[in-house]
Enzyme design. Structure first.
Site, PDB file in Angstrom:
ATOM      1  N   HIS A   2       2.742  16.325 -38.470  1.00 31.39           N
ATOM      2  CA  HIS A   2       3.109  15.383 -37.417  1.00 31.39           C
ATOM      3  C   HIS A   2       4.509  14.863 -37.716  1.00 31.39           C
ATOM      4  CE1 HIS A   2      -1.470  14.669 -36.917  1.00 31.39           C
ATOM      5  NE2 HIS A   2      -1.056  15.619 -36.089  1.00 31.39           N
ATOM      6  N   GLU A  58      -3.678  10.103 -46.469  1.00 30.81           N
ATOM      7  CA  GLU A  58      -2.969   9.246 -45.524  1.00 30.81           C
ATOM      8  C   GLU A  58      -2.186   8.174 -46.265  1.00 30.81           C
ATOM      9  OE1 GLU A  58      -2.957   9.512 -42.271  1.00 30.81           O
ATOM     10  OE2 GLU A  58      -4.608  10.878 -41.818  1.00 30.81           O
TER      11      GLU A  58
END
Length: 1207
Positions: free
Chosen positions: A904, A1086
Site C-alpha cells: 500500500h 502493522e
C-alpha cells in the site's frame, strides 16, 4: 387471574408484610362482602406504609420465589373499591420507582402491564371519571412501560392508545391529568407504528397547543411536552406533518424567545427539548429545506456563539451544531471528475469489479455527485407497520470465516512445477558451490559469542537509555573468531557500536554545508532533473537550474563560486569551505554571514543517503505524469530530531470551533474568496499574482495534491487526487508550499478524506519539512500543526465511489500552521515519505558498504511493473566459511525468511521498518552475523512501486488493492504479486517453505506496532461454532514470534495482535501464504502512523528512528524463534540464550482475547455526529470479550488481547 394460596406455615414469623399479604390473599379467596372490602382497604394501606418506609418489605414482596406480587396484582384485578385500587397502584409505583429495573421486570413477568392496560380502559368508561385513579394508573404505566418490550403492541391492540388520546383532548387544561398522560404517550411513541397512529390522531397538533413562549409557570409540564413531542417527531410522517403546518418556524421562534429570556440558564432542559424537536424534524429533506428557508442557520449560529462562553451550555451548542451541520447544503467536490487527474491505459481491462465499472462508465455521466445524495424519505403511507418481534441479536461478526474446511491450511501450488522452474534464477544460493571464490581463510573457525547464560540482548535503539551496565557485561564477552568479528581485543560492546547508521543519532559536529546566497536558497521553487542527461552531465543540469533561477529572480548578490563550479551538488563546495563554514552550537544565526546560509551535506551524516545518487535514480524512474522535479526532502534526506515528539493533546472544543468557521462560509458568503490557486486538471489555470496567496506544488515523485482553493486570506481547501484508475482512496498527501509569511496562522483543510475516523483525532500531527531549517543544519521532517481535527463535512460522496450507497459524505482533515520563516519552501506529508528512488538509492548504497567476503548479497529484478519500473528482490545471508562440502551444505540448507513491504503506497512507515531490517542485516553486529548464518532472507522491499511513484494511497496502476490479489493474481495486471507468489510457490515445490513470511504494513487508525496471524482455533472460538478442541489440531507456534517481539521491542503491543481469519481477507498475502502454501508463521506486521499508548514510547509519536528500530528488533526476534524451534541443532550466541522460562512459563493462553471493530479510540467529550442521514450513525465501539483456552499445548505462549483491522 388465578388465585394464589399462601399457607401460614410458610410465612416467616417476623415478616409483617408477608403476614399482611397472607391475610389479603385470604380475603381474595372468600366471597366478597362489605367487611372484606374494608379489610382489604385497611390491609393494603398497611402494606403501602411498609413499602414506603422499609426497603426490607419491598425486597420481600419482589424476592425470587415470593408470591407477594401475584397477590397484589390479583387484588388489583378483582377489587372494585377505589381506595383499595389507589393503595395498590401506589404500592406498585413504590416498588417500580424506588427499586431497580429487576422489580419492574417482576411486575411485567407477572402480567402487571396487561392488567393495568385493561383497568385503564375500564376506568375510562366510569362516569364520572375518577381523576386520581387515572393519574395513578398512567403514572405507573409510564414507569413500567419501558420494561415491557411488548408494551406498544398491547396498548394498541387493546385500545388503550385511543383512551389516552381522548383523555388528553378532553382535559387539556387539567395539568394534573395531562402530565401523566403525556408521560405515557412518550412511552407509546417508542413504537414506530404507535407514533404514526398518534400523529394521525392529531396528537402533534395537540402538543403544540401546550408549548408556549417563555414563562416561569408549568415548566415541568412544558419539559415533558417537549420530550413527548420530540419522541413523536422521530417518525418521518409526523416530521412531515410538522413541516406542512409550519411548526418548525414556531419552534425556532420559541427557541429564540427562551434563549433571550432565560438569562440565568435555569431552563436549559426546556431549550434542549426545543432543539431536539428541531433536530428530529430536520432528519428529513423537507425539514432541512424548511429550516434553511426559515433562516434557521443564522438563528442557531448566533445563539450558539452567545452560549460558547458558558461551559454548562455545551449541550445546547453541540445540538445546535449538529442541526446546522445536517442542514448545511450538500455540495459537490469542485472537480470535473472524481477519477484521478492522471490516466494510465491498462493493457487488459478486467471483466468485473470497480475498475471494469470505471471503464464502462459513459463519458457524459457526472460521477462527482448524484441527482439525490440523500436517502429518499419514506412517505407515511409506506412506513413499515410490521412489528419487530423480539429476537436475540447475536453480536457475531459475519466477516469471520466459519467454514472449517476453508480454515484448514491446504498446500496447493496452483501452478505446475515445470512452470515454476522459471524462478530458479532467483535462487542461485541453492546451487552455488563457490568454486574459485577467495575466502578470508581456508578453514576459519565458526564464530561463537561467549556470554553469561541469560545475558541481555543489546539492540541498537532509538532511545538514549543508559546501557552502561549492559556494556560492562558485554565487555566481558570475547569473540573466538577474531578474523570474522574483529581484531584481537575488540569487545562485543565495541562491535555493537558499529551499529547501523539508521539507528545512530547524528552528531552535529559532523555536519558540513554548502553556502549560497541567502535569498536564493529561500526562493528555490524546485529541483529539476533532465531525463535525457546521462550521469556525467547531471551536475550541469542541476547547476543550470539554479543559475537560471538566480537570473530569473534578479539576484545580484555574490554566491559561493564553488556551488556552481561543482554543479550545485554540495559536496565539493563543502569540502573546500569546511574549515570556515563548519557548524558550531556556539554560533548563533546572527554570527553567520548574511550572504550565505548553511545546508547539510547529508551524505556525510547518512551513509545510505547520497543526493547525487538519488537524482540519478529518480532520472530512471518512470511515472505516469512524467515528473521532472525532485522534492528537496527526498534530495537532502532526513535526519531524525534529537528529541522525541509527544502525542498532541487536543484542546477542548477545537472541533466545534472549526465547524463554526465552516458554517460561517454559508452565512457570510461574501467573505469567501473561492480562488483556485493550484489545479492538476488545468495546469495553466492558476495565474499567480503578486498577492499573498500561497504557492503549491505536488508534481514530484510520490506527491499527491490535486487542487487548492483559497477560501479566506489565510485558509485553503485542499483536494487530494484519487488513485490512478480509481475514483477513491484519499488519504496520502505530499505537497510543497511556498511564498508564506511569518506570524500568520494558515489553515489547511483536506476536504475529501474517506475514512470515518483517523488518528488525527487522537494526537497525530502531519509532517513538515522546511528548506530554511535544512539550511540551518536541521534537514528533517518534524511533526507540526495545531487545532487538528477530523470530521464529516458537507461535500457529497458519489454513490459510484461509495459502493452504491447514497447520502455519504467526505471528511475533512484540518490543521493550522504558523511558519517560522518568510518565503520558505516547506513540504507537508501524511507520514514520512519514502520514494521508489529512495529505495533504489538505499539498495545501491547498502551493496557498496557491505563486505562481500562476509555477506552474500544479491539484487535481482523480479519483474517489470505496469509502469515500466523494475521490482527489486534481495537475497541476503552470510557467506559460507569455506567451499568445503559441509560449509556449502550448511549454507544451502539455511531456512528461508520471506519479507515483503509497501504493498500500500500510503503506508510509508512500512518502508522505514524495512529499511531498519535491511540495515541491521548488513551491519557488523554479532547478532546480525548470527542472523545471516542462521537464515537466507528473501526480501521484496516494495511490492507496489508504481503506486508509490505516482502518489497513490492504496492501489497500483491497475486501480486495485494488490493485497487483495494474492489468491488469483493476474500476470498482466498484477505482475509483482504474481511473481512474488511464484517465488513462494517455488520454495514450497522445492520442499523449502519459508519459516516465516511477514508483510510489513502501516495502520492509520491504531497505535503501537502489532501483528496479524492465522489460527484455526482462535477463529472458531470467535465465531462461537460448537467444535470441540480435540477436533482441531493446531500447532500454537504462530504466537511465538509476536510474543518474543512483545518482550524485546518497546513499540510492539501483544494485546493488539489478532490471529483470526476473516472472509474479506482471504485474498491477502497473510491468509493465502498460510492457507495455500502451508506457512504457519505467516504474518502482517502493522506499524502505527501515530504513536504508542503503552510501553517505553507511551505518549510519543512514532518517528523514523523508532520504525527502523522495530525493523531491527524484528530480526532479533527471528533469532529467538530459531532458538525455540531448533534448540538442539542450532546454538545461538550465549547472550541470546536467555531465561528459557521467559518464553515458556505460563504457556496457556489464559488471558482474554478481544475481537474489536475498526475504531479503538475513546470518543471526545465534544465529539458529535455530523451525519446528514435521517438516522444518526453510531459506530459500535463495544468489544466482544471472552475467555480463550483452546486445548493449547504446554509450550504455548500466553497472550492477552487480539484485535481486528482493515489493512
Amino acid at each position: 387471574m388465578s388465585k394464589v394460596k399462601v399457607t401460614a406455615d410458610k410465612v416467616p414469623p417476623n415478616s409483617r408484610v408477608l403476614n399482611l399479604l397472607a391475610q389479603l390473599d385470604k380475603i381474595n379467596s372468600e366471597p366478597s362482602s362489605l367487611l372484606d372490602a374494608e379489610n382489604a382497604r385497611y390491609i393494603t394501606s398497611k402494606i403501602l406504609h411498609l413499602t414506603q418506609t422499609q426497603e426490607k418489605s419491598r425486597k420481600e414482596i419482589t424476592a425470587k420465589g415470593s408470591t407477594g406480587m401475584e397477590i397484589i396484582l390479583s387484588t388489583l384485578e378483582n377489587t372494585r373499591d377505589l381506595q383499595t385500587m389507589l393503595n395498590i397502584l401506589n404500592i406498585l409505583n413504590e416498588l417500580v420507582t424506588v427499586g431497580n429495573k429487576r422489580r419492574g421486570a417482576v411486575v411485567v413477568n407477572k402480567g402487571g402491564s396487561q392488567i393495568l392496560v385493561q383497568l385503564s380502559i375500564s376506568a375510562s368508561k366510569d362516569l364520572p371519571l375518577n381523576e386520581n385513579v387515572m393519574v395513578q394508573m398512567h403514572s405507573f404505566l409510564s414507569e413500567m412501560g419501558p420494561d415491557d418490550k411488548k408494551f406498544g403492541i398491547k396498548v394498541r391492540l387493546s385500545g388503550a392508545l385511543n383512551v389516552t388520546v381522548n383523555l388528553l383532548k378532553q382535559n387539556l387544561q387539567n395539568s394534573k391529568l395531562v402530565l401523566p398522560c403525556l408521560q405515557v404517550v412518550r412511552v407509546y411513541s417508542v413504537n414506530s407504528v404507535n407514533a404514526v397512529s398518534l400523529g394521525k390522531s392529531g396528537v402533534v397538533e395537540l402538543l403544540f397547543k401546550i408549548v408556549g413562549p417563555f414563562s416561569k409557570k408549568n415548566t415541568g409540564l412544558l419539559k415533558v411536552t417537549l420530550d413527548t413531542l420530540a419522541s413523536l417527531l422521530k417518525s418521518k410522517s409526523n416530521a412531515r406533518r410538522a413541516v406542512d403546518r409550519r411548526f418548525l418556524n414556531a419552534l425556532l421562534a420559541l427557541y429564540l424567545d427562551w434563549h433571550r429570556h432565560d438569562t440565568r440558564h435555569r431552563h436549559v432542559l426546556i431549550r434542549k427539548g426545543i432543539l431536539t424537536c428541531i433536530k428530529n424534524i430536520t432528519n428529513i429533506k423537507l425539514g432541512r429545506k424548511a429550516f434553511r428557508d426559515a433562516d434557521g442557520m443564522k438563528i442557531l449560529y448566533s445563539t450558539s456563539q452567545e452560549c460558547l462562553p458558558v461551559r454548562t451550555l455545551d449541550s445546547l451548542v453541540n445540538t445546535s451544531t449538529l442541526i446546522m451541520r445536517k442542514c448545511f447544503p450538500k455540495n459537490r467536490l469542485p472537480l470535473p471528475t472524481i477519477k484521478s487527474a492522471y490516466h494510465f491505459q491498462l493493457p487488459v481491462i478486467p471483466t468485473s469489479g470497480p475498475v471494469a465499472q470505471l471503464y464502462s462508465l459513459p463519458p457524459e455521466v457526472d460521477d462527482v455527485v448524484d441527482e439525490s445524495d440523500d436517502n429518499d424519505d419514506i412517505d407515511a403511507e409506506n412506513e413499515n407497520e410490521t412489528e419487530d418481534d423480539e429476537s436475540d441479536h447475536n453480536l457475531k461478526n459475519d466477516d469471520l470465516e466459519t467454514d472449517i474446511s476453508k480454515l484448514r491450511p491446504n498446500q496447493e501450488l496452483g501452478r505446475p512445477v515445470e512452470e515454476l522452474r522459471m524462478y530458479e534464477r532467483f535462487f542461485p544460493e541453492l546451487t552455488e558451490d563457490f568454486q574459485g571464490f577467495e575466502f578470508a581463510s581456508e578453514r576459519p573457525e565458526r564464530s561463537v559469542v561467549r556470554a553469561p547464560k541469560g545475558g541481555p540482548i543489546v539492540v541498537p535503539t532509538a532511545g538514549e537509555d543508559d546501557i552502561s551496565s549492559t556494556r560492562k557485561e558485554l565487555n566481558t564477552m570475547e569473540c573466538e573468531n577474531h578474523k570474522k568479528t574483529g581484531p584481537p581485543g575488540v569487545s562485543v560492546a565495541e562491535e555493537l557500536d558499529r551499529r547501523p547508521s539508521c539507528l545512530k543519532l547524528p552528531n552535529r559536529s559532523t555536519f558540513s554545508c554548502w553556502c549560497a546566497e541567502n535569498e536564493l536558497g529561500s526562493r528555490f521553487d524546485k529541483l529539476s532533473m533532465d531525463a535525457d542527461c546521462t550521469s556525467n552531465t547531471h551536475k550541469c543540469s542541476v547547476a543550470g537550474q539554479l543559475c537560471s533561477l538566480e537570473t530569473k529572480l534578479g539576484l545580484i548578490s555574490s554566491v559561493c563560486p564553488q556551488l556552481f563550479s561543482s554543479g550545485g551538488a554540495g559536496h565539493e563546495c563543502c569540502t573546500s569551505h569546511q574549515e570556515h563554514l563548519k557548524y558550531s552550537e556556539k554560533n548563533s544565526e546572527a554570527d553567520i554571514d548574511a550572504n550565505c546560509f548553511e545546508l547539510p551535506d547529508t551524505a556525510a551524516i547518512l551513509p545510505l543517503h547520497d543526493p547525487e545518487l538519488y537524482v540519478e535514480a529518480a532520472k530512471h524512474t518512470k511515472s505516469v505524469p512524467r515528473y521532472t522535479d525532485v522534492a528537496y526532502p527526498d534530495y537532502l534526506g532526513h535526519i531524525p530530531p534529537l528529541e522525541r515528539e509527544t502525542i498532541l493533546e487536543r484542546p477542548y472544543g477545537v472541533q466545534r470551533m472549526k465547524i463554526f468557521q465552516d458554517i460561517e462560509r454559508l452565512i457570510h458568503q461574501n467573505d469567501v474568496i473561492d480562488k483556485v490557486v493550484y489545479d492538476l486538471d488545468f495546469p495553466g489555470c492558476p495565474v499567480m499574482d503578486e498577492g499573498e496567496s500561497l504557492k503549491f506544488n505536488s508534481r514530484f515523485e510520490s506527491g499527491n495534491l490535486r487542487k487548492v482553493i483559497q477560501i479566506r486570506k489565510y485558509e485553503y481547501d485542499l483536494i487530494l487526487n484519487s488513485d490512478i484508475n480509481s475514483n477513491h482512496y484519499h488519504q496520502w498527501f505530499y505537497f510543497e508550499v511556498s511564498r508564506m509569511r511569518t506570524g500568520v496562522a494558515y489553515r489547511f483543510n483536506i476536504i475529501n478524506c474517506e475514512k470515518s475516523n483517523s488518528q488525527f483525532n487522537y494526537g497525530m500531527q502531519p509532517l513538515m519539512y522546511s528548506l530554511q531549517e535544512a539550511s540551518k543544519s536541521r534537514p528533517r521532517w518534524v511533526r507540526t500543526g495545531t487545532d487538528i481535527c477530523y470530521y464529516k463535512n458537507h461535500f457529497s460522496r458519489s454513490s459510484i465511489a461509495a459502493g452504491g450507497q447514497k447520502g455519504k459524505s467526505y471528511y475533512t482533515l484540518t490543521f493550522t500552521v504558523t511558519f517560522r520563516h518568510r518565503d520558505d519552501v516547506c513540504y507537508f506529508a501524511c507520514h514520512y515519505p519514502y520514494t521508489y528512488s529512495t529505495l533504489k538509492m538505499h539498495i545501491q548504497k547498502l551493496e557498496s558498504l557491505l563486505n562481500p567476503q562476509q555477506i552474500y548479497f544479491r539484487k535481482d529484478v523480479l519483474c517489470e511493473t505496469l509502469g515500466g519500473n523494475g521490482c527489486p528482490v534481495i537475497t541476503l545471508t552470510s557467506m559460507p566459511h569455506s567451499n568445503y562440502y559441509e560449509d556449502i551444505c550448511q549454507f544451502r540448507n539455511r531456512p528461508y525468511i520471506f519479507l515483503t513491504s509497501r504493498v500500500h503506497p500510503g503506508e510509508t512507515n512500512s518502508s522505514w521498518v524495512m529499511k531498519g531490517s535491511l540495515e541491521f542485516l548488513i551491519s557488523n553486529s554479532p547478532l546480525a552475523q548470527s542472523l545471516r548464518e542462521s537464515f537466507i532472507f528473501k526480501i521484496v522491499p516494495m511490492l507496489n512501486p508504481d503506486g508509490v511513484i505516482n502518489g497513490n494511497h492504496r492501489c497500483s496502476l491497475s486501480g486495485e488493492d494488490l493485497n487483495r490479489q494474492w489468491q488469483y493474481p493476474n500476470p498482466d495486471l498484477h505482475p509483482i504479486i504474481y511473481h512474488a507468489k511464484g517465488l513462494l510457490q517455488y520454495l514450497v515445490a522445492m520442499k523449502r517453505p519459508p519459516l516465516v513470511f511477514c508483510d510489513y504494513h502501516g495502520h492509520s487508525r491504531k497505535k503501537n506496532v502489532f501483528m496479524y496471524g492465522c489460527s484455526i482455533k482462535e477463529t472458531v472460538w470467535q465465531t462461537n461454532i460448537s467444535t470441540a478442541c480435540s477436533d482441531l489440531q493446531e500447532d500454537t507456534g504462530y504466537r511465538t514470534l509476536p510474543k518474543v517481539l512483545s518482550q524485546i521491542a518497546p513499540a510492539f503491543c501483544m494485546s493488539s495482535c489478532s490471529f483470526v481469519v476473516e472472509k474479506s481477507k482471504e485474498s491477502t498475502a497473510r491468509v493465502v501464504v498460510w492457507r495455500e502454501l502451508g506457512v504457519q508463521r505467516s504474518y502482517t506486521m502493522e506499524s502505527t502512523l501515530c504513536g504508542c499508548d503503552q510501553g517505553k514510547y507511551k505518549g510519543l509519536q512514532i518517528g523514523t528512528q523508532e520504525l527502523e528500530e522495530m525493523g531491527a528488533y524484528f530480526c532479533i526476534g527471528l533469532l529467538r524463534l530459531k532458538r525455540l524451534t531448533s534448540p538442539v541443532e542450532y546454538k545461538l550466541p550465549s547472550d541470546l540464550d536467555g531465561d528459557h522460562e521467559l518464553i515458556h512459563s505460563n504457556c496457556k493462553a489464559t488471558s482474554p482475547t478481544t475481537y474489536v471493530l475498526e475504531e479503538d479510540e475513546p470518543r471526545f467529550l465534544e465529539e458529535i455526529d455530523y451525519s446528514a442521514e435521517s438516522n444518526d450513525e453510531q459506530e459500535d465501539l463495544n468489544d466482544a470479550v471472552g475467555e480463550y483456552d483452546p486445548c493449547v499445548q504446554e509450550d504455548e505462549l500466553s497472550d492477552s488481547e487480539t484485535t481486528k483491522k482493515d489493512y
